[in-house]
Motif scaffolding. Structure first.
Motif, PDB file in Angstrom:
ATOM      1  N   LEU A  86       1.064  -0.860  -0.056  1.00 18.60           N
ATOM      2  CA  LEU A  86      -0.528   0.178  -0.151  1.00 18.60           C
ATOM      3  C   LEU A  86       1.150   1.611   0.352  1.00 18.60           C
ATOM      4  O   LEU A  86       0.513   1.877  -0.779  1.00 18.60           O
ATOM      5  CB  LEU A  86      -0.976  -0.001   1.273  1.00 18.60           C
ATOM      6  N   SER A  87       2.094   1.122   0.551  1.00 21.17           N
ATOM      7  CA  SER A  87       2.745   2.685   1.046  1.00 21.17           C
ATOM      8  C   SER A  87       3.653   3.050  -0.262  1.00 21.17           C
ATOM      9  O   SER A  87       3.547   3.975  -0.668  1.00 21.17           O
ATOM     10  CB  SER A  87       3.783   2.150   1.686  1.00 21.17           C
ATOM     11  N   VAL A  88       3.969   1.165  -1.200  1.00 23.48           N
ATOM     12  CA  VAL A  88       4.751   1.887  -3.210  1.00 23.48           C
ATOM     13  C   VAL A  88       3.259   2.732  -3.880  1.00 23.48           C
ATOM     14  O   VAL A  88       3.738   2.959  -4.411  1.00 23.48           O
ATOM     15  CB  VAL A  88       5.086   0.237  -2.559  1.00 23.48           C
ATOM     16  N   LEU A  89       2.013   2.034  -3.561  1.00 22.87           N
ATOM     17  CA  LEU A  89       1.282   2.226  -4.442  1.00 22.87           C
ATOM     18  C   LEU A  89       0.824   3.586  -4.401  1.00 22.87           C
ATOM     19  O   LEU A  89       0.305   4.012  -4.955  1.00 22.87           O
ATOM     20  CB  LEU A  89      -0.338   1.236  -4.010  1.00 22.87           C
ATOM     21  N   ASP A  90       0.610   3.868  -2.972  1.00 24.41           N
ATOM     22  CA  ASP A  90       0.757   5.095  -2.584  1.00 24.41           C
ATOM     23  C   ASP A  90       1.661   6.106  -2.628  1.00 24.41           C
ATOM     24  O   ASP A  90       0.983   7.811  -3.126  1.00 24.41           O
ATOM     25  CB  ASP A  90       0.555   5.631  -1.073  1.00 24.41           C
ATOM     26  N   ILE A  91       2.799   5.798  -2.729  1.00 24.43           N
ATOM     27  CA  ILE A  91       4.143   6.732  -3.528  1.00 24.43           C
ATOM     28  C   ILE A  91       3.882   7.343  -4.999  1.00 24.43           C
ATOM     29  O   ILE A  91       4.009   7.955  -5.589  1.00 24.43           O
ATOM     30  CB  ILE A  91       5.168   6.305  -2.910  1.00 24.43           C
ATOM     31  N   ILE A  92       3.878   6.069  -5.707  1.00 21.15           N
ATOM     32  CA  ILE A  92       3.820   5.853  -7.400  1.00 21.15           C
ATOM     33  C   ILE A  92       2.422   6.438  -7.577  1.00 21.15           C
ATOM     34  O   ILE A  92       2.247   7.438  -8.696  1.00 21.15           O
ATOM     35  CB  ILE A  92       3.076   4.767  -7.486  1.00 21.15           C
ATOM     36  N   LYS A  93       1.474   6.417  -6.819  1.00 21.59           N
ATOM     37  CA  LYS A  93       0.106   8.005  -6.478  1.00 21.59           C
ATOM     38  C   LYS A  93       0.316   9.380  -6.458  1.00 21.59           C
ATOM     39  O   LYS A  93       0.193   9.551  -7.592  1.00 21.59           O
ATOM     40  CB  LYS A  93      -0.879   7.245  -5.214  1.00 21.59           C
ATOM     41  N   ARG A  94       0.872   9.263  -5.252  1.00 19.57           N
ATOM     42  CA  ARG A  94       1.387  11.180  -5.499  1.00 19.57           C
ATOM     43  C   ARG A  94       2.404  11.522  -6.724  1.00 19.57           C
ATOM     44  O   ARG A  94       2.233  12.371  -6.734  1.00 19.57           O
ATOM     45  CB  ARG A  94       2.303  10.642  -4.433  1.00 19.57           C
ATOM     46  N   MET A  95       3.414  10.253  -7.027  1.00 13.38           N
ATOM     47  CA  MET A  95       4.592  10.376  -7.890  1.00 13.38           C
ATOM     48  C   MET A  95       3.685  10.998  -9.204  1.00 13.38           C
ATOM     49  O   MET A  95       4.199  11.867 -10.039  1.00 13.38           O
ATOM     50  CB  MET A  95       5.595   9.634  -8.653  1.00 13.38           C
ATOM     51  N   SER A  96       2.825   9.853  -9.506  1.00 14.01           N
ATOM     52  CA  SER A  96       2.194  10.646 -10.771  1.00 14.01           C
ATOM     53  C   SER A  96       1.177  11.680 -11.089  1.00 14.01           C
ATOM     54  O   SER A  96       1.158  12.504 -11.882  1.00 14.01           O
ATOM     55  CB  SER A  96       0.983   9.302 -11.243  1.00 14.01           C
ATOM     56  N   LEU A  97       0.404  11.830  -9.615  1.00 15.80           N
ATOM     57  CA  LEU A  97      -0.418  13.462 -10.066  1.00 15.80           C
ATOM     58  C   LEU A  97       1.054  14.614  -9.394  1.00 15.80           C
ATOM     59  O   LEU A  97       0.437  15.295 -10.454  1.00 15.80           O
ATOM     60  CB  LEU A  97      -0.590  13.217  -8.310  1.00 15.80           C
TER      61      LEU A  97
END
Length: 348
Positions: free
Chosen positions: A10-21
């Motif tokens: 979940l942490s990795v997905l959250d990081i990917i989401k924020r970087m994509s944003l």
């Protein structure tokens, strides 16, 4: 073991989401700035109040259509039922700040280069942080004061090194930055708490009409008879420009909700770097040696600020804390720590 792996995923997905944003925001914002700079010339569409009104009208219309088609995408509207006065209490000042920010930033393009305006925006980190402290979202300490001074020195070098300095353009941009940071901080409170906890779509739906009302008044005060003819001539450019503005407004609201007002400003710094390089290489905008050095000094301060927030227990953070004779950054209150006892409804 399973829970730990799920937490890490979940942490990795959250990081990917924020970087994509952040990446989407950088592309959209940089494109918007160059697009507005293209339009805001005397032989094209030099009407910043009208241009800004087109942007906000598009955002309001699209949000309204989406709400009528799929109201379930606006959960914040349901949360605000019976809270009209609370909504007005927040949306009125946010709408005014948004209108002022949009108008003055577009007006600044008439007098200053995009590169110079990006140099000025390095000060947004300081402005947003001080406003967040005043709102109880962040806490001041000696390390942060030292980094603020560091960024001020670099930003001052970059701004004072401008070859074609125009005072009125500088003033317009400064007003825009104060208004933008005010909107970001108030937006963080509204999107994360403040008794509303809005989602980005609901936030835009509420902010757009209040901002548009201010802009309509501004249009009445600054109306030019040549505007209708310019609208008829340049509408093939104004339409995609307004659509891009809607996308950018949604991304800004989402980033503020996911990363805080200061996080949004830091994402803007990355955008500034890309835009300065792009403008210097492809648009031949002048960057003096002093400006380059000042920009790098300010950027170093901003990135060190970000590093301390991400790694408060790092060796560098400990060394700086000892030099300034204060506890490590991780022991200090931050935007996630309440500065005073609060009820759960008021936490942000």
């Amino acid at each position: 073991m399973t829970n730990t792996s799920g937490s890490q995923a979940l942490s990795v997905l959250d990081i990917i989401k924020r970087m994509s944003l952040c990446l989407a925001y950088i592309v959209a914002s940089a494109s918007m700035i160059r697009f507005n700079k293209f339009l805001m010339t005397k032989d094209r569409f030099p009407y910043s109040m009208c241009l800004t009104s087109c942007h906000m009208s598009m955002s309001f219309i699209l949000c309204l259509v989406l709400y009528l088609v799929k109201p379930g995408a606006f959960p914040g509207v349901v949360n605000c039922e019976g809270k009209r006065m609370l909504v007005l209490k927040w949306m009125a000042p946010i709408g005014v700040a948004f209108a002022v920010s949009l108008y003055t930033s577009n007006q600044a393009y008439m007098y200053c280069s995009v590169t110079f305006l990006q140099f000025m925006k390095e000060g947004n980190v300081i402005i947003a942080f001080l406003m967040s402290c005043a709102a109880g979202l962040q806490a001041m300490n000696r390390v942060r004061c030292a980094i603020i001074a560091w960024i001020i020195v670099g930003s001052s070098m970059a701004v004072s090194g401008e070859v074609n300095f125009v005072l009125i353009g500088f003033v317009f941009q400064l007003i825009s930055q104060l208004a933008e940071c005010s909107r970001a901080v108030m937006g963080e409170v509204v999107l994360s708490g403040g008794g509303l906890k809005l989602d980005p779509l609901s936030y835009t739906l509420f902010v757009a009409p209040t901002c548009l009302a201010v802009l309509i008044g501004g249009n009445m005060a600054t109306w030019d008879p040549a505007i209708p003819g310019a609208l008829a001539k340049w509408w093939p450019y104004l339409l995609p420009n307004a659509l891009l503005a809607f996308v950018l407004n949604m991304l800004v609201a989402t980033i503020i909700k996911e990363m805080s007002a200061v996080g949004f400003i830091l994402a803007g710094v990355c955008k500034d770097i890309a835009l300065v390089l792009f403008s210097a290489v492809f648009f031949a905008e002048t960057v003096t040696g002093q400006q380059g050095v000042g920009f790098m000094v300010a950027l170093a301060g901003v990135f060190f600020w970000s590093y301390l927030k991400v790694s408060p227990d790092s060796t560098a953070a400990m060394v700086v804390a000892r030099l300034l004779q204060m506890p490590p950054e991780s022991k200090m209150p931050n935007e996630n720590s309440a500065l005073m006892p609060q009820t759960s409804a008021n936490k942000v």
